[in-house]
Design an enzyme around this catalytic site. Sequence first.
Site, short mmCIF file in Angstrom:
data_model
loop_
_atom_site.label_atom_id
_atom_site.label_comp_id
_atom_site.label_asym_id
_atom_site.label_seq_id
_atom_site.Cartn_x
_atom_site.Cartn_y
_atom_site.Cartn_z
CD GLU A 68 23.41 85.91 51.00
OE1 GLU A 68 23.77 84.82 50.50
OE2 GLU A 68 23.57 87.00 50.47
CG LEU A 69 27.66 82.02 54.59
CD1 LEU A 69 28.04 80.76 55.35
CD2 LEU A 69 28.57 83.18 54.94
CB CYS A 129 25.91 84.89 46.62
SG CYS A 129 24.43 85.88 46.90
#
Length: 487
Positions: free
Chosen positions: A254-255, A288
Amino acid sequence: MTGLLTGNSWTGKIYNGQWVGSTGGTAEVSEPATGAMLAEVGLGNAADVERASREASEAQSAWAQRIGPERAAILREAAKTLERHHEEVERWLIRESGSVPGKAAFEVQLAQAELWEAAALPTQPWGHLLPASQDGRHSAARRLPLGVVGIISPWNFPFLLAIRAVAPALALGNAVVLKPDVQTAVVGGTAIAQLFHEAGLPEGLLQVLAGDAEPGQALCEDPNIAMVSFTGSTSIGREVASAAGRNLKRVSLELGGNNALIVLDDADVDTASSAGAWSAYLHQGQICMTAGRHIVVESVADEYLDLLSRRAAALRVGDPNREEVALGPLINESQIANVERVVNETVSSGAELRAGGKRDALFYRPTVLGGVTAEMPAFREEIFGPVAPVTVVRDEEEAIAVANDTDRGLVAAVQTSSAERGNALANQLRTGIVHVNDQTLNNDAYAPFGGTGMSGNGSRFGSQSSWDEFTEWQWLTSRSQARQYPF
Protein backbone atom coordinates in the site's frame (compact mmCIF):
# COMPACT_ATOMS: atom_id res chain seq x y z
CA MET A 1 -6.34 1.87 36.04
CA THR A 2 -2.75 1.15 35.05
CA GLY A 3 -1.85 2.58 31.66
CA LEU A 4 -0.68 0.57 28.68
CA LEU A 5 2.62 2.42 28.61
CA THR A 6 3.26 3.28 32.25
CA GLY A 7 6.39 1.92 33.89
CA ASN A 8 9.66 1.13 32.14
CA SER A 9 9.37 -2.60 31.42
CA TRP A 10 9.46 -1.89 27.68
CA THR A 11 12.12 0.84 27.65
CA GLY A 12 14.95 -0.02 25.27
CA LYS A 13 13.53 -3.49 24.54
CA ILE A 14 11.74 -5.50 21.89
CA TYR A 15 8.72 -7.77 22.36
CA ASN A 16 8.27 -11.53 21.91
CA GLY A 17 5.42 -12.01 24.38
CA GLN A 18 7.65 -10.45 27.01
CA TRP A 19 9.93 -7.44 26.85
CA VAL A 20 13.49 -8.62 26.16
CA GLY A 21 16.80 -7.10 25.15
CA SER A 22 17.81 -6.90 21.52
CA THR A 23 21.08 -7.17 19.67
CA GLY A 24 20.17 -4.21 17.49
CA GLY A 25 20.66 -1.56 20.17
CA THR A 26 18.29 1.24 21.11
CA ALA A 27 17.02 4.55 19.73
CA GLU A 28 15.54 7.70 21.18
CA VAL A 29 12.04 8.77 20.14
CA SER A 30 11.52 12.53 20.13
CA GLU A 31 8.56 14.89 19.96
CA PRO A 32 8.49 16.69 16.57
CA ALA A 33 6.88 19.83 18.01
CA THR A 34 9.56 20.45 20.66
CA GLY A 35 12.44 18.08 20.03
CA ALA A 36 12.04 16.69 23.55
CA MET A 37 12.95 13.04 24.12
CA LEU A 38 9.84 10.97 24.78
CA ALA A 39 11.20 7.45 25.15
CA GLU A 40 13.90 4.95 24.34
CA VAL A 41 12.94 1.91 22.26
CA GLY A 42 14.71 -1.29 21.36
CA LEU A 43 15.88 -1.78 17.78
CA GLY A 44 15.89 -5.04 15.91
CA ASN A 45 18.56 -6.21 13.48
CA ALA A 46 18.75 -9.23 11.19
CA ALA A 47 19.61 -11.55 14.08
CA ASP A 48 16.60 -10.32 16.05
CA VAL A 49 14.35 -10.89 13.04
CA GLU A 50 15.68 -14.44 12.65
CA ARG A 51 14.90 -15.22 16.29
CA ALA A 52 11.52 -13.48 16.21
CA SER A 53 10.38 -15.26 13.04
CA ARG A 54 11.48 -18.64 14.40
CA GLU A 55 9.63 -18.12 17.68
CA ALA A 56 6.56 -16.88 15.85
CA SER A 57 6.62 -19.92 13.56
CA GLU A 58 6.85 -22.26 16.54
CA ALA A 59 3.84 -20.58 18.18
CA GLN A 60 1.70 -20.30 15.05
CA SER A 61 0.70 -23.94 14.55
CA ALA A 62 -1.10 -24.23 17.89
CA TRP A 63 -2.77 -20.86 17.34
CA ALA A 64 -4.10 -21.92 13.94
CA GLN A 65 -5.59 -25.03 15.55
CA ARG A 66 -7.52 -22.96 18.07
CA ILE A 67 -11.21 -22.89 17.23
CA GLY A 68 -12.47 -19.69 15.65
CA PRO A 69 -14.50 -18.45 18.65
CA GLU A 70 -11.40 -18.61 20.86
CA ARG A 71 -9.34 -16.47 18.49
CA ALA A 72 -12.29 -14.11 18.06
CA ALA A 73 -12.56 -13.67 21.84
CA ILE A 74 -8.99 -12.40 22.08
CA LEU A 75 -9.56 -9.88 19.27
CA ARG A 76 -12.71 -8.67 21.05
CA GLU A 77 -10.76 -8.32 24.28
CA ALA A 78 -8.14 -6.27 22.47
CA ALA A 79 -10.90 -3.94 21.21
CA LYS A 80 -12.27 -3.55 24.74
CA THR A 81 -8.78 -2.97 26.10
CA LEU A 82 -8.24 -0.19 23.57
CA GLU A 83 -11.51 1.41 24.64
CA ARG A 84 -10.22 1.54 28.22
CA HIS A 85 -6.90 3.05 27.16
CA HIS A 86 -7.91 5.19 24.18
CA GLU A 87 -7.02 8.52 25.79
CA GLU A 88 -3.49 7.34 26.54
CA VAL A 89 -2.97 6.14 22.97
CA GLU A 90 -4.35 9.42 21.63
CA ARG A 91 -1.94 11.41 23.81
CA TRP A 92 1.01 9.44 22.44
CA LEU A 93 -0.20 10.05 18.88
CA ILE A 94 -0.32 13.78 19.58
CA ARG A 95 3.17 13.92 21.02
CA GLU A 96 5.01 11.26 19.02
CA SER A 97 3.52 11.82 15.53
CA GLY A 98 2.46 15.48 15.72
CA SER A 99 -1.24 14.65 15.39
CA VAL A 100 -3.84 17.19 16.41
CA PRO A 101 -6.31 15.77 18.98
CA GLY A 102 -9.13 15.28 16.48
CA LYS A 103 -6.92 13.28 14.14
CA ALA A 104 -5.58 11.22 17.04
CA ALA A 105 -9.07 10.37 18.28
CA PHE A 106 -10.18 9.51 14.74
CA GLU A 107 -7.18 7.22 14.26
CA VAL A 108 -7.91 5.34 17.48
CA GLN A 109 -11.60 4.98 16.55
CA LEU A 110 -10.63 3.52 13.18
CA ALA A 111 -8.18 1.13 14.85
CA GLN A 112 -10.87 -0.03 17.22
CA ALA A 113 -13.18 -0.67 14.27
CA GLU A 114 -10.42 -2.75 12.66
CA LEU A 115 -10.22 -4.89 15.81
CA TRP A 116 -13.97 -5.49 15.88
CA GLU A 117 -14.03 -6.36 12.18
CA ALA A 118 -11.09 -8.72 12.64
CA ALA A 119 -12.88 -10.37 15.56
CA ALA A 120 -15.69 -11.34 13.17
CA LEU A 121 -13.37 -13.16 10.75
CA PRO A 122 -12.62 -16.39 12.66
CA THR A 123 -16.28 -17.38 12.85
CA GLN A 124 -17.07 -16.79 9.18
CA PRO A 125 -17.21 -19.65 6.64
CA TRP A 126 -13.68 -20.51 5.58
CA GLY A 127 -14.28 -22.58 2.49
CA HIS A 128 -16.87 -24.34 0.37
CA LEU A 129 -17.81 -27.73 -1.03
CA LEU A 130 -16.87 -28.51 -4.60
CA PRO A 131 -18.69 -30.78 -7.04
CA ALA A 132 -17.40 -34.34 -7.05
CA SER A 133 -15.61 -35.22 -10.28
CA GLN A 134 -15.34 -38.91 -9.37
CA ASP A 135 -17.72 -41.29 -7.65
CA GLY A 136 -16.98 -41.80 -3.99
CA ARG A 137 -14.74 -38.75 -3.61
CA HIS A 138 -15.63 -35.69 -1.54
CA SER A 139 -14.03 -32.40 -2.60
CA ALA A 140 -13.71 -29.10 -0.74
CA ALA A 141 -11.75 -25.85 -0.88
CA ARG A 142 -10.70 -24.24 2.38
CA ARG A 143 -8.66 -21.25 3.44
CA LEU A 144 -5.64 -21.83 5.67
CA PRO A 145 -3.38 -19.28 7.38
CA LEU A 146 -0.12 -18.43 5.65
CA GLY A 147 2.05 -18.93 8.74
CA VAL A 148 4.08 -15.90 9.84
CA VAL A 149 3.24 -12.47 8.41
CA GLY A 150 5.86 -9.71 8.45
CA ILE A 151 4.38 -6.23 8.74
CA ILE A 152 6.30 -3.02 8.02
CA SER A 153 4.25 0.00 9.11
CA PRO A 154 4.78 3.77 8.62
CA TRP A 155 4.93 6.83 10.86
CA ASN A 156 2.01 8.95 9.64
CA PHE A 157 -0.91 6.87 10.98
CA PRO A 158 1.30 4.54 13.01
CA PHE A 159 -1.34 2.95 15.24
CA LEU A 160 -4.04 2.39 12.63
CA LEU A 161 -1.82 1.27 9.77
CA ALA A 162 -0.21 -1.40 11.95
CA ILE A 163 -3.46 -2.60 13.55
CA ARG A 164 -5.25 -2.96 10.21
CA ALA A 165 -2.77 -5.69 9.23
CA VAL A 166 -1.87 -7.15 12.65
CA ALA A 167 -5.48 -7.76 13.72
CA PRO A 168 -6.81 -9.69 10.69
CA ALA A 169 -3.55 -11.61 10.28
CA LEU A 170 -3.81 -12.87 13.88
CA ALA A 171 -7.55 -13.44 13.65
CA LEU A 172 -7.10 -15.74 10.65
CA GLY A 173 -4.57 -17.94 12.44
CA ASN A 174 -1.23 -16.38 11.52
CA ALA A 175 1.60 -15.19 13.74
CA VAL A 176 3.02 -11.70 13.18
CA VAL A 177 6.40 -9.98 13.24
CA LEU A 178 5.74 -6.22 13.32
CA LYS A 179 8.40 -3.67 12.42
CA PRO A 180 7.13 -0.15 13.14
CA ASP A 181 8.93 2.99 12.00
CA VAL A 182 11.50 4.13 14.56
CA GLN A 183 10.08 7.66 14.61
CA THR A 184 6.74 6.42 16.03
CA ALA A 185 7.84 3.13 17.54
CA VAL A 186 6.00 3.61 20.83
CA VAL A 187 2.47 4.19 19.57
CA GLY A 188 3.08 2.16 16.39
CA GLY A 189 4.63 -0.85 18.11
CA THR A 190 4.96 -0.81 21.89
CA ALA A 191 1.33 0.17 22.47
CA ILE A 192 0.13 -2.60 20.15
CA ALA A 193 2.27 -5.19 21.92
CA GLN A 194 0.92 -4.06 25.28
CA LEU A 195 -2.64 -4.08 23.95
CA PHE A 196 -2.50 -7.72 22.82
CA HIS A 197 -0.54 -8.75 25.90
CA GLU A 198 -3.31 -7.40 28.12
CA ALA A 199 -5.91 -9.09 25.88
CA GLY A 200 -4.33 -12.50 26.54
CA LEU A 201 -2.70 -13.29 23.19
CA PRO A 202 -0.50 -16.40 23.64
CA GLU A 203 3.22 -15.76 23.88
CA GLY A 204 5.28 -15.73 20.72
CA LEU A 205 2.46 -14.97 18.29
CA LEU A 206 3.20 -11.25 18.13
CA GLN A 207 6.79 -10.08 17.87
CA VAL A 208 7.49 -6.33 17.80
CA LEU A 209 10.83 -4.77 16.93
CA ALA A 210 11.42 -1.30 15.55
CA GLY A 211 14.09 -0.61 12.99
CA ASP A 212 14.96 0.70 9.57
CA ALA A 213 16.42 -0.99 6.49
CA GLU A 214 18.24 -3.96 8.03
CA PRO A 215 15.30 -5.63 9.80
CA GLY A 216 13.04 -4.74 6.88
CA GLN A 217 15.39 -6.52 4.49
CA ALA A 218 15.59 -9.47 6.87
CA LEU A 219 11.79 -9.80 6.93
CA CYS A 220 11.81 -10.03 3.13
CA GLU A 221 14.48 -12.74 3.17
CA ASP A 222 13.76 -14.85 6.26
CA PRO A 223 12.46 -18.33 5.32
CA ASN A 224 10.00 -18.37 8.23
CA ILE A 225 8.19 -15.28 6.92
CA ALA A 226 5.49 -16.29 4.44
CA MET A 227 4.27 -12.82 3.55
CA VAL A 228 5.32 -9.19 3.89
CA SER A 229 2.73 -6.44 4.26
CA PHE A 230 4.23 -3.02 3.61
CA THR A 231 2.69 0.43 3.89
CA GLY A 232 4.89 3.35 2.90
CA SER A 233 6.48 5.17 0.00
CA THR A 234 6.51 3.87 -3.54
CA SER A 235 10.32 3.99 -3.69
CA ILE A 236 10.76 1.76 -0.62
CA GLY A 237 7.85 -0.40 -1.77
CA ARG A 238 9.79 -1.25 -4.92
CA GLU A 239 12.72 -2.43 -2.78
CA VAL A 240 10.42 -4.53 -0.58
CA ALA A 241 8.76 -6.08 -3.63
CA SER A 242 12.13 -6.88 -5.20
CA ALA A 243 13.58 -8.48 -2.06
CA ALA A 244 10.44 -10.45 -1.24
CA GLY A 245 9.95 -11.47 -4.87
CA ARG A 246 13.42 -13.03 -5.03
CA ASN A 247 12.30 -15.23 -2.14
CA LEU A 248 8.88 -15.96 -3.68
CA LYS A 249 6.98 -14.40 -0.78
CA ARG A 250 3.53 -12.95 -1.04
CA VAL A 251 3.71 -9.17 -0.84
CA SER A 252 1.00 -6.64 0.00
CA LEU A 253 2.00 -3.09 -0.96
CA GLU A 254 0.00 0.00 0.00
CA LEU A 255 2.05 2.85 -1.39
CA GLY A 256 1.96 6.57 -2.07
CA GLY A 257 -0.57 8.58 -4.01
CA ASN A 258 -0.78 11.70 -6.12
CA ASN A 259 -4.49 12.10 -5.68
CA ALA A 260 -6.85 14.33 -7.63
CA LEU A 261 -9.74 16.38 -6.25
CA ILE A 262 -11.81 17.37 -9.30
CA VAL A 263 -14.11 20.40 -9.09
CA LEU A 264 -16.61 20.56 -11.93
CA ASP A 265 -18.37 23.67 -13.22
CA ASP A 266 -21.67 22.79 -11.48
CA ALA A 267 -20.15 22.26 -8.02
CA ASP A 268 -21.00 24.24 -4.91
CA VAL A 269 -17.64 25.99 -4.84
CA ASP A 270 -17.68 26.94 -1.17
CA THR A 271 -18.38 23.33 -0.19
CA ALA A 272 -15.76 22.12 -2.65
CA SER A 273 -13.16 24.45 -1.13
CA SER A 274 -13.97 23.02 2.31
CA ALA A 275 -13.42 19.50 0.99
CA GLY A 276 -10.25 20.69 -0.70
CA ALA A 277 -8.82 22.22 2.47
CA TRP A 278 -9.61 19.11 4.52
CA SER A 279 -8.12 16.86 1.83
CA ALA A 280 -4.92 18.91 1.60
CA TYR A 281 -4.19 19.91 5.18
CA LEU A 282 -5.36 17.18 7.57
CA HIS A 283 -2.33 15.88 9.50
CA GLN A 284 -0.19 18.44 7.68
CA GLY A 285 -0.83 16.67 4.37
CA GLN A 286 1.17 13.64 5.55
CA ILE A 287 -1.38 11.06 4.37
CA CYS A 288 -1.24 8.83 1.30
CA MET A 289 -4.82 9.91 0.47
CA THR A 290 -4.08 13.66 0.60
CA ALA A 291 -5.38 15.66 -2.38
CA GLY A 292 -2.08 16.53 -4.02
CA ARG A 293 -3.68 17.89 -7.21
CA HIS A 294 -6.77 20.14 -7.20
CA ILE A 295 -8.11 20.02 -10.76
CA VAL A 296 -10.69 22.77 -11.27
CA VAL A 297 -12.75 23.69 -14.32
CA GLU A 298 -11.87 27.25 -15.38
CA SER A 299 -15.36 28.76 -14.98
CA VAL A 300 -15.15 28.25 -11.17
CA ALA A 301 -11.38 28.29 -10.74
CA ASP A 302 -10.96 31.90 -9.54
CA GLU A 303 -13.66 31.48 -6.91
CA TYR A 304 -12.20 28.16 -5.77
CA LEU A 305 -8.70 29.63 -5.44
CA ASP A 306 -9.98 32.60 -3.45
CA LEU A 307 -12.01 30.47 -1.05
CA LEU A 308 -9.31 27.85 -0.59
CA SER A 309 -6.69 30.53 0.07
CA ARG A 310 -8.90 32.14 2.72
CA ARG A 311 -9.41 28.81 4.41
CA ALA A 312 -5.68 28.11 4.38
CA ALA A 313 -4.84 31.53 5.85
CA ALA A 314 -7.33 31.02 8.69
CA LEU A 315 -5.90 27.70 9.88
CA ARG A 316 -3.81 27.86 13.02
CA VAL A 317 -0.47 26.02 13.19
CA GLY A 318 1.33 25.04 16.40
CA ASP A 319 2.12 22.44 19.05
CA PRO A 320 -1.00 20.23 19.32
CA ASN A 321 -0.01 19.10 22.80
CA ARG A 322 -0.09 22.62 24.21
CA GLU A 323 -2.61 24.62 22.20
CA GLU A 324 -5.67 24.26 20.03
CA VAL A 325 -4.44 24.15 16.46
CA ALA A 326 -5.52 22.78 13.09
CA LEU A 327 -2.04 21.70 11.98
CA GLY A 328 0.86 20.36 14.00
CA PRO A 329 4.49 19.82 13.02
CA LEU A 330 5.82 17.75 10.16
CA ILE A 331 7.56 14.59 11.27
CA ASN A 332 11.20 15.58 10.65
CA GLU A 333 13.61 18.00 9.00
CA SER A 334 13.98 15.91 5.86
CA GLN A 335 10.24 15.95 5.31
CA ILE A 336 9.81 19.71 5.69
CA ALA A 337 12.90 20.40 3.56
CA ASN A 338 11.34 18.39 0.75
CA VAL A 339 8.10 20.37 1.03
CA GLU A 340 10.08 23.62 0.83
CA ARG A 341 11.96 22.40 -2.22
CA VAL A 342 8.82 21.39 -4.12
CA VAL A 343 7.04 24.66 -3.34
CA ASN A 344 10.03 26.83 -4.21
CA GLU A 345 10.76 25.00 -7.46
CA THR A 346 7.10 25.15 -8.48
CA VAL A 347 6.88 28.89 -7.82
CA SER A 348 10.16 29.39 -9.73
CA SER A 349 8.55 27.53 -12.62
CA GLY A 350 5.73 30.06 -12.82
CA ALA A 351 3.10 29.01 -10.26
CA GLU A 352 1.51 31.65 -8.03
CA LEU A 353 1.87 31.41 -4.24
CA ARG A 354 -1.64 32.26 -3.03
CA ALA A 355 -1.22 31.35 0.65
CA GLY A 356 1.39 29.95 3.01
CA GLY A 357 4.79 28.91 1.77
CA LYS A 358 6.49 29.64 5.10
CA ARG A 359 8.06 27.46 7.77
CA ASP A 360 9.05 27.80 11.42
CA ALA A 361 11.12 24.90 12.76
CA LEU A 362 9.07 21.82 11.72
CA PHE A 363 5.86 23.82 11.26
CA TYR A 364 4.75 24.72 7.73
CA ARG A 365 1.92 27.06 6.87
CA PRO A 366 -0.94 25.58 4.81
CA THR A 367 -0.11 26.54 1.26
CA VAL A 368 -2.06 27.17 -1.95
CA LEU A 369 -0.36 27.21 -5.34
CA GLY A 370 -2.25 28.59 -8.35
CA GLY A 371 -1.43 28.13 -12.01
CA VAL A 372 0.20 24.73 -11.53
CA THR A 373 0.85 22.85 -14.77
CA ALA A 374 1.70 19.25 -15.50
CA GLU A 375 5.41 20.00 -15.90
CA MET A 376 5.84 21.43 -12.39
CA PRO A 377 7.14 19.45 -9.38
CA ALA A 378 3.99 20.09 -7.32
CA PHE A 379 1.94 18.31 -9.97
CA ARG A 380 4.29 15.36 -10.51
CA GLU A 381 5.54 14.58 -7.01
CA GLU A 382 3.83 13.33 -3.87
CA ILE A 383 4.59 16.29 -1.60
CA PHE A 384 3.46 14.77 1.72
CA GLY A 385 3.02 18.21 3.22
CA PRO A 386 0.27 20.87 3.63
CA VAL A 387 0.28 22.08 0.03
CA ALA A 388 -2.69 22.41 -2.35
CA PRO A 389 -1.54 22.74 -5.99
CA VAL A 390 -4.41 23.98 -8.20
CA THR A 391 -4.50 23.16 -11.91
CA VAL A 392 -7.12 24.82 -14.12
CA VAL A 393 -8.72 22.86 -16.98
CA ARG A 394 -11.17 23.80 -19.74
CA ASP A 395 -13.85 21.19 -19.12
CA GLU A 396 -14.74 17.78 -17.73
CA GLU A 397 -12.94 15.86 -20.46
CA GLU A 398 -9.67 17.66 -19.78
CA ALA A 399 -10.18 17.16 -16.04
CA ILE A 400 -10.32 13.39 -16.55
CA ALA A 401 -7.22 13.40 -18.75
CA VAL A 402 -5.26 15.53 -16.26
CA ALA A 403 -6.38 13.41 -13.30
CA ASN A 404 -5.19 10.26 -15.07
CA ASP A 405 -1.86 11.86 -15.99
CA THR A 406 0.07 10.10 -13.22
CA ASP A 407 1.55 6.68 -12.54
CA ARG A 408 -0.19 6.61 -9.12
CA GLY A 409 -3.75 5.42 -8.64
CA LEU A 410 -4.86 5.46 -5.02
CA VAL A 411 -7.88 7.75 -4.59
CA ALA A 412 -9.77 10.53 -6.34
CA ALA A 413 -12.72 12.73 -5.40
CA VAL A 414 -15.23 14.60 -7.56
CA GLN A 415 -17.26 17.68 -6.60
CA THR A 416 -20.44 18.21 -8.64
CA SER A 417 -24.11 19.03 -8.16
CA SER A 418 -25.02 15.83 -10.00
CA ALA A 419 -24.19 12.50 -8.37
CA GLU A 420 -24.99 10.79 -11.67
CA ARG A 421 -22.44 12.95 -13.46
CA GLY A 422 -19.89 12.26 -10.75
CA ASN A 423 -20.47 8.50 -10.91
CA ALA A 424 -20.09 8.52 -14.68
CA LEU A 425 -16.83 10.45 -14.34
CA ALA A 426 -15.65 8.00 -11.65
CA ASN A 427 -15.87 5.19 -14.20
CA GLN A 428 -13.11 6.88 -16.19
CA LEU A 429 -10.64 7.42 -13.33
CA ARG A 430 -7.79 4.93 -12.90
CA THR A 431 -7.79 4.72 -9.11
CA GLY A 432 -8.60 2.08 -6.53
CA ILE A 433 -10.97 4.45 -4.70
CA VAL A 434 -13.27 7.26 -5.87
CA HIS A 435 -15.49 9.48 -3.71
CA VAL A 436 -18.24 11.54 -5.36
CA ASN A 437 -19.22 14.75 -3.53
CA ASP A 438 -16.77 14.04 -0.76
CA GLN A 439 -13.12 14.59 0.09
CA THR A 440 -10.25 12.16 -0.49
CA LEU A 441 -9.55 11.09 3.11
CA ASN A 442 -11.94 8.24 3.86
CA ASN A 443 -11.36 4.90 5.55
CA ASP A 444 -13.79 2.17 6.60
CA ALA A 445 -12.62 -1.04 8.24
CA TYR A 446 -14.94 -3.13 6.08
CA ALA A 447 -14.20 -1.48 2.70
CA PRO A 448 -11.56 -2.78 0.24
CA PHE A 449 -8.79 -0.19 0.59
CA GLY A 450 -5.89 -0.02 -1.85
CA GLY A 451 -4.59 1.49 -5.05
CA THR A 452 -3.54 0.74 -8.60
CA GLY A 453 -0.41 1.48 -10.60
CA MET A 454 2.47 2.77 -8.48
CA SER A 455 0.10 3.10 -5.50
CA GLY A 456 -0.04 -0.64 -4.87
CA ASN A 457 0.14 -4.14 -6.27
CA GLY A 458 -3.56 -4.95 -6.19
CA SER A 459 -3.73 -5.86 -2.51
CA ARG A 460 -6.61 -4.58 -0.41
CA PHE A 461 -7.18 -3.99 3.29
CA GLY A 462 -10.68 -4.46 4.74
CA SER A 463 -12.63 -7.19 6.50
CA GLN A 464 -13.59 -9.42 3.56
CA SER A 465 -10.40 -8.55 1.65
CA SER A 466 -8.40 -9.90 4.59
CA TRP A 467 -9.26 -13.44 3.54
CA ASP A 468 -7.45 -12.84 0.25
CA GLU A 469 -4.47 -11.18 1.91
CA PHE A 470 -3.75 -13.39 4.92
CA THR A 471 -4.86 -16.90 3.91
CA GLU A 472 -4.28 -19.31 1.05
CA TRP A 473 -6.52 -21.88 -0.59
CA GLN A 474 -6.12 -25.61 -0.04
CA TRP A 475 -8.01 -28.14 -2.15
CA LEU A 476 -8.93 -31.16 -0.04
CA THR A 477 -10.38 -34.43 -1.32
CA SER A 478 -11.17 -37.57 0.61
CA ARG A 479 -12.48 -41.07 -0.03
CA SER A 480 -14.00 -43.40 2.50
CA GLN A 481 -11.89 -46.18 1.00
CA ALA A 482 -8.73 -46.08 -1.12
CA ARG A 483 -9.03 -47.31 -4.72
CA GLN A 484 -6.61 -49.00 -7.09
CA TYR A 485 -5.41 -47.48 -10.38
CA PRO A 486 -4.34 -49.08 -13.69
CA PHE A 487 -0.60 -48.89 -12.95
